[in-house]
Design an enzyme around this catalytic site. Structure first.
Site, PDB file in Angstrom:
ATOM      1  CB  SER A   1     105.609 -10.570  19.839  1.00 23.72           C
ATOM      2  OG  SER A   1     104.501 -11.058  20.097  1.00 23.72           O
TER       3      SER A   1
ATOM      4  CG  HIS B   1     109.971  -9.064  17.788  1.00 25.11           C
ATOM      5  ND1 HIS B   1     110.270  -9.655  19.299  1.00 25.11           N
ATOM      6  CD2 HIS B   1     108.575  -8.449  18.263  1.00 25.11           C
ATOM      7  CE1 HIS B   1     109.299  -9.209  20.121  1.00 25.11           C
ATOM      8  NE2 HIS B   1     108.278  -8.419  19.376  1.00 25.11           N
TER       9      HIS B   1
ATOM     10  CD  GLU C   1     113.932 -10.725  19.781  1.00 24.63           C
ATOM     11  OE1 GLU C   1     114.328 -11.471  20.713  1.00 24.63           O
ATOM     12  OE2 GLU C   1     112.633 -10.896  19.631  1.00 24.63           O
TER      13      GLU C   1
ATOM     14  CG  ASN D   1     108.320 -10.884  23.617  1.00 23.30           C
ATOM     15  OD1 ASN D   1     108.430 -10.115  24.493  1.00 23.30           O
ATOM     16  ND2 ASN D   1     107.603 -10.931  22.412  1.00 23.30           N
TER      17      ASN D   1
END
Length: 653
Positions: free
Chosen positions: A425, A446, A458, A496
């Protein structure tokens, strides 16, 4: 004997057979799906005039409407025309013209029958409802519904009234207000469809029979229609508003509330409701919400064009049976892949299998299908599935050394062409791939928690990767029904990276004594699906702390955040974090009164928007458009604002 007649236009073909039965086929040129463009509707006007003439001379005994596309019947109006159509000087007349056309179809003296397979949505369903009888293929590909609310509008071709006539007010309003798509059996149960067949090749035969027998659909029974009569309609409208308010705010998403207003005024008279659509539809079409939602639609459709052509995936191996790994494995099995799930022992794998079974029961319903999905999800503590897998996904804890160790032992076991991926992540791929013989092989896939709900994956590109590897990764995401956004390997990637300043900023305010309930309520008032503190609990406080550290944000030792993590209070997954959690729901007290909630929400969201601008400037994503759709799909950022970059551009964030 009657001579056959044939007509071809750009969108339609029509011919009569020796029985005098007409066959009308729609086949939108240069498109994978059929849509009702303005040109298609004008051509249909000419054809309907022909039907009227042929019916008057008894040369035509009925018409069967079919699709020439494998993808389905009609996917709706042509959304690419919507921006031009939002002009108030154009739209009302265009709607009136289509209303008049559909009414002429319904008024035909001869039967007109719709044969439906695949997608029958929006304007396509409205056209089918104007036909006298509807036959649908009863398989998993058939989907029937009104998705317009997801574009900030409601049905505008007479479908509001006709659906209420057929299904009754409660069922019809339910599918229009939610935009949910029905399977053929459910549509039959609602009386939107009259007959089910097993295969597409049966549509012609059943359509012919329906014409010869002059079948006509019956309207909803009085027991359903009564809910739109007298004082009951006001009661039903109030309940609908209450339910709609739980999911959306009228200032953010006006369409459902405008539809309820229309129902409250005209719901007992389906023809008046259809006529009333035009006045309600026109202001919705041109407002900012609808404009932004159309943009989001086109951006999400654009993601589907990214995958490598011809890539096939049948077997997936997931390493790590924790919440993320187990849920990725279950999702892949749900989508038809054969999946092996690896962890140190069965004690770690069993909870993931149990969660998978819950997902299958919720999504698949039928025991036979649930059992089949469970057979596709196989515990594999010894990792035997690696050598057979088309895709290997590592989803262990966010620890660089552990990830390196896992990949070091995998490389020689892979079959040629297999995807090797990490679900990291936040850690750059170059660091994970450091010890590999072929670092170009490792990509990032991800996923986001909860895997079954969030559509984004992702696809992380390192400096080692080729276009081919990234294309295969995007193709795999599409194959399991996810939306891939390609991002550069950089700490935190896209989602993130932008989420952390937002969530940590809110956590710092809680540490200073501000109400977590107030902060969450403010973010929701701004347009976020949940507040930052609830989101931190949902992500997991341990994951949040790890990602924060990886991105260079400090989590002070004496903080409440650090104490919760140290005490094993990790949020939703452990039953307690900043909130206590019961049955998957945060237990919240009432927030303090505050008049400017949305302004506070905008203040809270500012770090997210600022960071998105930075990420775009750094080239982590290829464009502001990709940043917008990625952040919407990965964080739930208010779709009605069009994404953080569009919201900033429009002065809304």
């Amino acid at each position: 004997m009657i001579a056959t007649q044939a007509t071809e236009t750009r969108h339609w073909s029509f011919h009569t057979d020796l029985e005098g039965l007409g066959w009308l086929t729609i086949n939108t040129p240069n498109s994978p799906v059929n849509t009702l463009s303005r040109e298609a509707i004008m051509e249909l006007e000419t054809l309907v005039a022909r039907f009227e003439d042929l019916a008057n001379t008894r040369e035509l005994i009925g018409v069967v409407l079919l699709s020439g596309k494998d993808s389905g019947f009609i996917a709706g109006a042509d959304i690419s025309e919507f921006d031009a159509m939002s002009d108030f000087s154009v739209l009302p007349e265009a709607l009136k013209r289509t209303h008049a056309l559909f009414q002429r179809i319904e008024n035909l003296k001869i039967p007109i029958v719709a044969g439906i397979h695949g997608f029958c949505l929006g304007g396509g369903l409205e056209l089918a409802l104007a036909c006298h009888y509807r036959i649908a293929v009863n398989d998993d590909k058939t989907r029937i519904g009104f998705p317009e609310v997801k574009l900030g509008i409601f049905p505008g071709f007479g479908g509001t009234g006709r659906s209420i006539r057929q299904a009754g007010p409660v069922d019809a309003m339910g599918i229009m207000l939610t935009g949910r798509m029905l399977k053929a059996g459910a549509a039959r149960g609602m009386n939107l469809v009259d007959k089910l067949v097993r295969h597409r090749d049966m549509l012609r035969w059943e359509g012919r029979k329906a014409v010869l027998q002059k079948r006509k659909s019956s309207r909803a029974p009085l027991s359903k229609r009564v809910m739109a009569m007298g004082p009951l309609r006001g009661y039903v409208s109030t309940k609908m508003r209450e339910e709609a308010s739980k999911k959306a705010r009228p200032e953010h998403y006006p369409a459902p509330f405008a539809l309820i207003d229309l129902f409250e005024e005209h719901g007992n008279d389906w023809q008046a409701m259809s006529r009333g659509e035009i006045d309600g539809f026109v202001p919705l079409m041109g407002n900012e919400t609808a404009t932004n939602l159309r943009r989001v639609f086109f951006l999400s459709e654009g993601l589907k064009k990214q995958g490598a052509k011809g890539a096939k995936f049948a077997r997936v191996h997931v390493i790590g049976a924790g919440v993320m790994g187990g849920d990725i494995a279950a999702w892949c099995a749900l989508r038809g892949m054969s999946v092996t799930l690896q962890d140190l022992d069965m004690a770690r794998i069993t909870p993931a299998l149990e969660r998978g079974k819950k997902l299958f029961r919720k999504r698949l319903k039928k025991k036979r299908e649930v059992d089949a999905a469970m057979l596709r999800l196989e515990a594999d503590p010894e990792g035997k599935g690696v050598s057979r897998a088309d895709v290997i996904i590592e989803a262990v804890v966010e620890n660089l050394e552990i990830k390196r160790k896992i990949f070091g032992g995998l490389e020689d076991q892979l079959k040629p062409g297999a995807i090797l991926a990490t679900n990291t992540s936040s850690i750059e791929l170059e660091r994970i791939a450091e010890g590999l013989k072929d670092p170009a092989r490792l990509i990032g896939l991800h996923f986001f928690n909860p895997v079954a709900q969030l559509p984004l994956v992702e696809v992380i590109r390192s400096t080692f990767n080729s276009d081919a590897e990234i294309g295969k990764g995007a193709a795999f995401a599409l194959a399991i029904g996810k939306s891939p956004v390609v991002v550069k390997s950089a700490p935190g990637f896209l989602v993130n990276r932008v989420l952390m300043p937002y969530m940590l900023g809110a956590v710092e305010r809680v540490e200073r004594g501000e109400s977590k309930e107030l902060l969450d309520a403010a973010a929701v008032a701004f347009g976020m699906p949940m507040g930052p503190i609830e989101l931190m609990d949902t992500v997991g406080l341990d994951v949040g702390k790890s990602v924060a550290t990886e991105l260079g944000h400090s989590v002070p030792e004496g903080s409440k955040f650090a104490a919760l993590v140290a005490g094993g209070k990790l949020g939703r997954k452990s039953g307690e974090g900043f909130y206590k959690w019961v049955d998957g729901k945060a237990q919240k007290g009432p927030p303090p009164e505050r008049s400017d909630l949305a302004a506070l929400g905008r203040e809270l969201v500012k770090p997210l928007v600022d960071t998105t601008e930075i990420v775009v400037a750094e080239g982590v994503v290829a464009s502001a458009d990709l940043a917008d759709i990625g952040v919407i799909m990965g964080t739930g950022f208010a779709p009605f604002l069009g994404g953080p970059m569009r919201a900033r551009q429009n002065g809304k964030a």
